[in-house]
Design a protein around this motif. Structure first.
Motif, PDB file in Angstrom:
ATOM      1  N   ILE A 120      51.492  32.847  29.917  1.00 21.71           N
ATOM      2  CA  ILE A 120      51.935  33.333  28.842  1.00 21.71           C
ATOM      3  C   ILE A 120      51.651  34.612  28.295  1.00 21.71           C
ATOM      4  O   ILE A 120      52.340  35.283  27.602  1.00 21.71           O
ATOM      5  N   VAL A 121      50.379  35.346  28.890  1.00 17.90           N
ATOM      6  CA  VAL A 121      50.148  36.608  28.244  1.00 17.90           C
ATOM      7  C   VAL A 121      50.551  37.598  29.362  1.00 17.90           C
ATOM      8  O   VAL A 121      51.200  38.685  28.729  1.00 17.90           O
ATOM      9  N   GLY A 122      50.396  37.367  30.388  1.00 19.93           N
ATOM     10  CA  GLY A 122      50.774  38.381  31.350  1.00 19.93           C
ATOM     11  C   GLY A 122      51.874  37.772  32.341  1.00 19.93           C
ATOM     12  O   GLY A 122      51.802  37.088  33.532  1.00 19.93           O
ATOM     13  N   PRO A 123      53.252  38.100  32.084  1.00 24.59           N
ATOM     14  CA  PRO A 123      54.401  37.443  32.611  1.00 24.59           C
ATOM     15  C   PRO A 123      54.489  37.895  34.162  1.00 24.59           C
ATOM     16  O   PRO A 123      55.059  37.028  34.828  1.00 24.59           O
ATOM     17  N   SER A 124      54.057  38.932  34.446  1.00 26.23           N
ATOM     18  CA  SER A 124      54.253  39.550  35.807  1.00 26.23           C
ATOM     19  C   SER A 124      52.678  39.503  36.678  1.00 26.23           C
ATOM     20  O   SER A 124      52.545  40.222  37.505  1.00 26.23           O
ATOM     21  N   LEU A 125      51.839  38.632  36.214  1.00 28.21           N
ATOM     22  CA  LEU A 125      50.572  38.649  36.805  1.00 28.21           C
ATOM     23  C   LEU A 125      50.562  38.268  38.318  1.00 28.21           C
ATOM     24  O   LEU A 125      49.816  38.747  39.230  1.00 28.21           O
ATOM     25  N   ASN A 160      43.790  38.293  38.669  1.00 27.56           N
ATOM     26  CA  ASN A 160      44.100  38.691  37.233  1.00 27.56           C
ATOM     27  C   ASN A 160      43.333  37.637  36.587  1.00 27.56           C
ATOM     28  O   ASN A 160      42.698  37.933  35.507  1.00 27.56           O
ATOM     29  N   THR A 161      43.689  36.255  36.775  1.00 28.91           N
ATOM     30  CA  THR A 161      43.046  35.483  35.766  1.00 28.91           C
ATOM     31  C   THR A 161      41.516  35.266  35.962  1.00 28.91           C
ATOM     32  O   THR A 161      40.984  35.257  34.806  1.00 28.91           O
ATOM     33  N   ARG A 162      41.207  35.423  36.949  1.00 30.05           N
ATOM     34  CA  ARG A 162      39.573  35.357  37.223  1.00 30.05           C
ATOM     35  C   ARG A 162      38.959  36.834  36.281  1.00 30.05           C
ATOM     36  O   ARG A 162      37.954  36.587  35.805  1.00 30.05           O
ATOM     37  N   HIS A 163      39.695  37.753  36.497  1.00 25.48           N
ATOM     38  CA  HIS A 163      39.173  39.011  35.775  1.00 25.48           C
ATOM     39  C   HIS A 163      39.217  38.736  34.216  1.00 25.48           C
ATOM     40  O   HIS A 163      38.274  39.149  33.541  1.00 25.48           O
ATOM     41  N   PHE A 164      40.392  38.039  33.826  1.00 27.05           N
ATOM     42  CA  PHE A 164      40.333  37.948  32.145  1.00 27.05           C
ATOM     43  C   PHE A 164      39.256  37.061  31.861  1.00 27.05           C
ATOM     44  O   PHE A 164      38.637  37.170  30.977  1.00 27.05           O
ATOM     45  N   ASN A 165      39.186  35.858  32.655  1.00 28.96           N
ATOM     46  CA  ASN A 165      38.165  34.819  32.368  1.00 28.96           C
ATOM     47  C   ASN A 165      36.739  35.322  32.331  1.00 28.96           C
ATOM     48  O   ASN A 165      35.989  35.322  31.644  1.00 28.96           O
ATOM     49  N   GLU A 166      36.323  36.359  33.476  1.00 29.32           N
ATOM     50  CA  GLU A 166      35.010  36.870  33.347  1.00 29.32           C
ATOM     51  C   GLU A 166      34.849  37.816  32.211  1.00 29.32           C
ATOM     52  O   GLU A 166      33.834  37.768  31.685  1.00 29.32           O
ATOM     53  N   GLU A 167      35.867  38.538  31.860  1.00 25.21           N
ATOM     54  CA  GLU A 167      35.854  39.490  30.836  1.00 25.21           C
ATOM     55  C   GLU A 167      35.743  38.755  29.467  1.00 25.21           C
ATOM     56  O   GLU A 167      35.094  39.086  28.474  1.00 25.21           O
ATOM     57  N   ARG A 168      36.196  37.719  29.201  1.00 27.59           N
ATOM     58  CA  ARG A 168      36.055  36.694  28.190  1.00 27.59           C
ATOM     59  C   ARG A 168      34.790  36.562  27.994  1.00 27.59           C
ATOM     60  O   ARG A 168      33.960  36.557  27.056  1.00 27.59           O
ATOM     61  N   ALA A 185      44.616  28.833  30.706  1.00 35.52           N
ATOM     62  CA  ALA A 185      45.336  29.001  31.861  1.00 35.52           C
ATOM     63  C   ALA A 185      44.170  29.856  33.063  1.00 35.52           C
ATOM     64  O   ALA A 185      43.731  29.298  33.916  1.00 35.52           O
ATOM     65  N   ASN A 186      43.623  30.912  32.159  1.00 34.09           N
ATOM     66  CA  ASN A 186      42.583  31.749  32.908  1.00 34.09           C
ATOM     67  C   ASN A 186      41.386  30.845  33.346  1.00 34.09           C
ATOM     68  O   ASN A 186      40.778  31.441  34.098  1.00 34.09           O
ATOM     69  N   SER A 187      41.004  29.855  32.578  1.00 40.60           N
ATOM     70  CA  SER A 187      39.682  29.317  32.934  1.00 40.60           C
ATOM     71  C   SER A 187      39.816  27.947  33.695  1.00 40.60           C
ATOM     72  O   SER A 187      39.096  27.408  34.171  1.00 40.60           O
ATOM     73  N   THR A 225      42.399  38.266  27.272  1.00 36.42           N
ATOM     74  CA  THR A 225      42.248  39.161  28.183  1.00 36.42           C
ATOM     75  C   THR A 225      40.710  39.506  28.462  1.00 36.42           C
ATOM     76  O   THR A 225      40.314  40.438  29.121  1.00 36.42           O
ATOM     77  N   GLY A 226      39.851  39.027  27.457  1.00 39.82           N
ATOM     78  CA  GLY A 226      38.769  39.606  27.395  1.00 39.82           C
ATOM     79  C   GLY A 226      38.626  41.060  26.915  1.00 39.82           C
ATOM     80  O   GLY A 226      37.373  41.747  27.159  1.00 39.82           O
ATOM     81  N   GLN A 227      39.297  41.311  25.825  1.00 43.35           N
ATOM     82  CA  GLN A 227      39.137  42.603  25.355  1.00 43.35           C
ATOM     83  C   GLN A 227      38.306  42.699  23.809  1.00 43.35           C
ATOM     84  O   GLN A 227      38.396  41.752  23.445  1.00 43.35           O
ATOM     85  N   HIS A 228      37.802  43.636  23.656  1.00 44.77           N
ATOM     86  CA  HIS A 228      36.845  43.506  22.498  1.00 44.77           C
ATOM     87  C   HIS A 228      37.874  43.222  21.166  1.00 44.77           C
ATOM     88  O   HIS A 228      37.596  42.606  20.348  1.00 44.77           O
ATOM     89  N   ILE A 229      38.737  44.159  21.125  1.00 44.18           N
ATOM     90  CA  ILE A 229      39.839  44.007  20.051  1.00 44.18           C
ATOM     91  C   ILE A 229      41.214  44.085  20.560  1.00 44.18           C
ATOM     92  O   ILE A 229      41.297  44.569  21.370  1.00 44.18           O
TER      93      ILE A 229
END
Length: 736
Positions: free
Chosen positions: A151-156, A26-34, A332-334, A262-266
């Motif tokens: 912090i963002v994804g409590p159950s990651l 999950n964290t690597r996915h968030f990081n790549e999306e960022r 954290a994600n990075s 989370t690497g979201q647009h908005i």
């Protein structure tokens, strides 16, 4: 697994086994999306938003007392109430009084780190009030009775299968909840009923707007808006640092927060509410009546602004930046270590990830921060990830220094005081003083080599080192060279009589005492390109003591290096640095360790080795004097600090120009990180992080020469792959 009380090898091993895969994915996915979102919006635009957000936060924290007054006036004008709570107990008491006055039996909450910080759920539960978390991730950890791992994804840390088992067991459902859609639908319906029945809704606030008394809520599920508007009474709990001057200052944060998190647009939902909201109260028992029953009940709004150490943090020059945090979790994600173990190891009572050290030190104290502070290796990958440009590695270093100073002197201090050339106070842990004074060990090792290498490798010595210093016996120790790079260079005749440039090649401790071959190759390459090269008589940059939180010692070394290299710059030399982490010291940390002029001189006149070679070639130097690749394959891993400084492309460009076929890893950290990978409690975590790099190069290593820019990267790759990796400068060395 809940947050560990004591970080040790067993606890880390268990987290790697039970939670590592979920956190990593999950964290690597968030990081790549960022990264992808930043590329889409453009790095220049992204950096502009970062600068604007930083400026808003600096201004807001500076003007905090004034903004608290303005916020209070605005909220009261709107019909609400503001309460500034001194500490967690004060905040809990106020919210409990509000709930009691409403005779509330049920409370619904949206995600709020500040309510977790003050342990509000526990307080309300003790008062007999039902409390329901309506954020799906928070709901999962609430049902599981465990702490958030992010912090963002409590159950990651939990897989879909985990949650299915949890929900089916706890709720005894009639149908299988064996898909994400079924799980989400079940939670939505279950929590929707709790929201309808709730007497009080509690939210956090991502931002509080002082000019209007509005609050901005950022969610992915829309649940915060329901919590704020369905119950008659709304309580928003926020740290004092959440206040910004006006809605006009919100724009850069609206652009940055979801991209960073989370690497979201908005954001899926960005709700700006000015409570008490005008929305009529509703009666869910009368859904068919006009206006849902046409209730005319009054709405109440309470804004609880929590201090709990924040004013002291504001007055602390080193912790103040923590208050700029918008809690996106990008640090954290990075972070490579966080990606492997998550917040149940890399976090304190409430906060997780790199910035958690600042928060936990500020609101809980150094004892809590100490539990996980050593998991920050100072790799600096979070520096560019942070949307408000917080120097997170420096905060971690300062806290580490304070933890060191808080120790009581022990017997070992009697042994080492006076023997170690550092500036530290008695009580600084022996292992930190050993690693922080590695330069002294290196000098002794070279002076007595090869005997020193043989003795250090002997079984009983390794066992003693593991027992006394916590140096894992599974790690190979560095092998010292009898002839240092500086000794070798001082015995050479000048090879260039009419130099194109004059270079002072900085002999970092490892290049001077251990990996001298890369230093010699650097000298030969620079001379072949027409440079006069000298290797100054200068000590370590201070990187080693700084990594152990020994700031005074690092400062003394930095001052000495600044004086020596500054003299070379004054005489027309360029400073060229082989080890990226030392160049990062000159460029970044020296700003805090030496005088401004000294820092500026070194930062402006120091160059990473391949950055410098690239510059020479671009300005007419003859590339044919270097060893060409002729299509030879190279698998290249750049150093984390090199990536942060944006210098990675120069090595690729030079190797490509010379005809090498370059495969570059996209792994941001090798996991070794200086002394980190040597420590017994972190050895397996270090190897787990390194496995990602090894997997990427496993096939390539059979056909390509593996090269890496950093000392730690070379050591880690040497332990993971065969044959041994090399520094890229050795490939192009005409004297090899």
């Amino acid at each position: 697994m809940s947050k560990t009380d004591e970080l040790d090898a067993d606890a880390i091993r268990e987290l790697l086994r039970t939670e590592g895969d979920g956190i990593k994915e999950n964290t690597r996915h968030f990081n790549e999306e960022r990264y992808e979102r930043i590329e889409e919006v453009g790095s220049e635009t992204h950096e502009r938003y970062r600068s604007e957000a930083r400026q808003v936060k600096e201004d807001a924290i500076e003007r905090l007392p004034e903004l608290v007054e303005r916020t209070t006036a605005a909220v009261e004008d709107n019909g609400g109430t503001v309460y500034v709570a001194d500490d967690a107990a004060d905040a809990r008491r106020y919210v409990r009084d509000v709930v009691d006055e409403d005779d509330a039996e049920s409370v619904v909450k949206s995600k709020s780190m500040t309510t977790e910080e003050i342990e509000l759920n526990e307080a309300l539960d003790a008062s007999g009030v039902d409390v329901w978390e309506t954020d799906l991730g928070e709901f999962v950890v609430q049902i599981a009775e465990e702490g958030p791992s992010h912090i963002v994804g409590p159950s990651l840390h939990r897989t879909r299968e985990d949650v299915t088992e949890l929900f089916e067991r706890e709720f005894d459902t009639d149908e299988r909840l064996d898909t994400a859609e079924k799980l989400t639908a079940f939670a939505r319906d279950y929590l929707g009923e709790r929201i309808e029945d709730a007497d009080v809704g509690i939210t956090g606030a991502n931002f509080v707007l002082a000019d209007s008394g509005s609050i901005a809520l950022v969610t992915n599920e829309g649940n915060a808006r329901k919590c704020a508007s369905v119950p008659d009474t709304h309580v928003a709990v926020a740290g004092l640092e959440k206040i910004i001057p006006s809605v006009g200052d919100l724009h850069p944060f609206a652009e940055l927060i979801s991209r960073a998190a989370t690497g979201q647009h908005i954001p899926q939902y960005l709700s700006i509410l000015t409570p008490p909201v005008d929305t009529p109260t509703v009666d869910f028992d009368a859904p068919d009546e006009a206006g849902f029953g046409g209730s005319d009940a009054d709405r109440e709004f309470h804004l609880v602004l929590v201090d709990n150490g924040r004013r002291e943090m504001r007055d602390d020059d080193d912790l103040r930046e923590t208050l700029y945090c918008i809690r996106c979790g990008a640090c954290a994600n990075s972070c490579a270590n966080f990606q492997s173990v998550g917040g149940h190891a890399f976090g304190g009572e409430t906060y997780t990830g790199g910035i958690a050290t600042g928060w936990e030190a500020g609101v809980e104290g150094l004892d809590t921060a100490e539990e996980f502070n050593d998991l920050c290796t100072g790799c600096s990958r979070c520096v560019n990830a942070c949307p408000v440009k917080i120097d997170i590695p420096w905060i971690n270093t300062v806290v580490r220094d304070r933890i060191n100073r808080g120790k009581d002197p022990g017997f070992e201090d009697l042994l080492v005081d006076g023997l170690v050339p550092d500036e530290e106070t008695a009580g600084t842990p022996l292992r930190k003083r050993f690693f922080g004074n590695f330069e002294t060990a290196a000098k002794l090792g070279s002076a007595t080599a090869p005997l020193s290498n043989a003795v250090a490798s002997a079984g009983p010595v390794r066992a003693a080192m593991e027992s006394l210093l916590g140096i894992d016996a599974r790690r190979d120790l560095p092998s010292f060279e009898r002839t240092t790079l500086r000794d070798w260079a001082s015995d050479r005749e000048a090879a260039v009589t009419d130099p194109r440039r004059r270079v002072a090649l900085y002999p970092d401790v490892y290049t001077n005492h251990v990996q001298t071959s890369r230093g010699k190759a650097a000298v030969r390459v620079l001379e072949a390109l027409g440079c006069e090269v000298v290797v100054p008589d200068v000590g370590g940059s201070g990187r080693a003591p700084l990594s152990q939180g020994m700031i005074d010692t690092a400062e003394r070394k930095a001052e000495a290096v600044g004086e020596t290299l500054g003299d070379y710059v004054d005489r027309g030399y360029d400073v060229v640095v082989v080890e990226p982490s030392d160049l990062a010291m000159f460029d970044r940390e020296y700003e805090r360790l030496v005088d401004e002029d000294v820092h500026r001189t070194l930062s402006d006149n120091s160059f990473e080795l391949f950055e410098y070679v690239y510059g020479l070639l671009e300005n007419g130097a003859d590339e044919s004097v270097l060893t060409a690749g002729d299509g030879d394959g190279v698998a290249y891993h750049s150093h984390c600090q090199q990536r942060t400084l944006g210098l990675e492309p120069y090595t690729e460009a030079v190797l490509d120009r010379l005809g090498y076929d370059v495969l570059t890893s996209d792994v941001e950290c090798c996991g070794m990180a200086g002394s980190f990978g040597y420590k017994t409690e972190f050895y397996e975590l270090s190897m787990d992080v390194g496995e990602t790099l090894a997997d990427q190069f496993a096939d390539a290593a059979d056909e390509r020469t593996v090269v890496a820019s950093g000392t730690s990267c070379l050591e880690q790759l040497d332990s993971l792959l065969a044959p041994a990796p090399r520094h890229p400068i050795e490939l192009v060395d005409p004297g090899a």
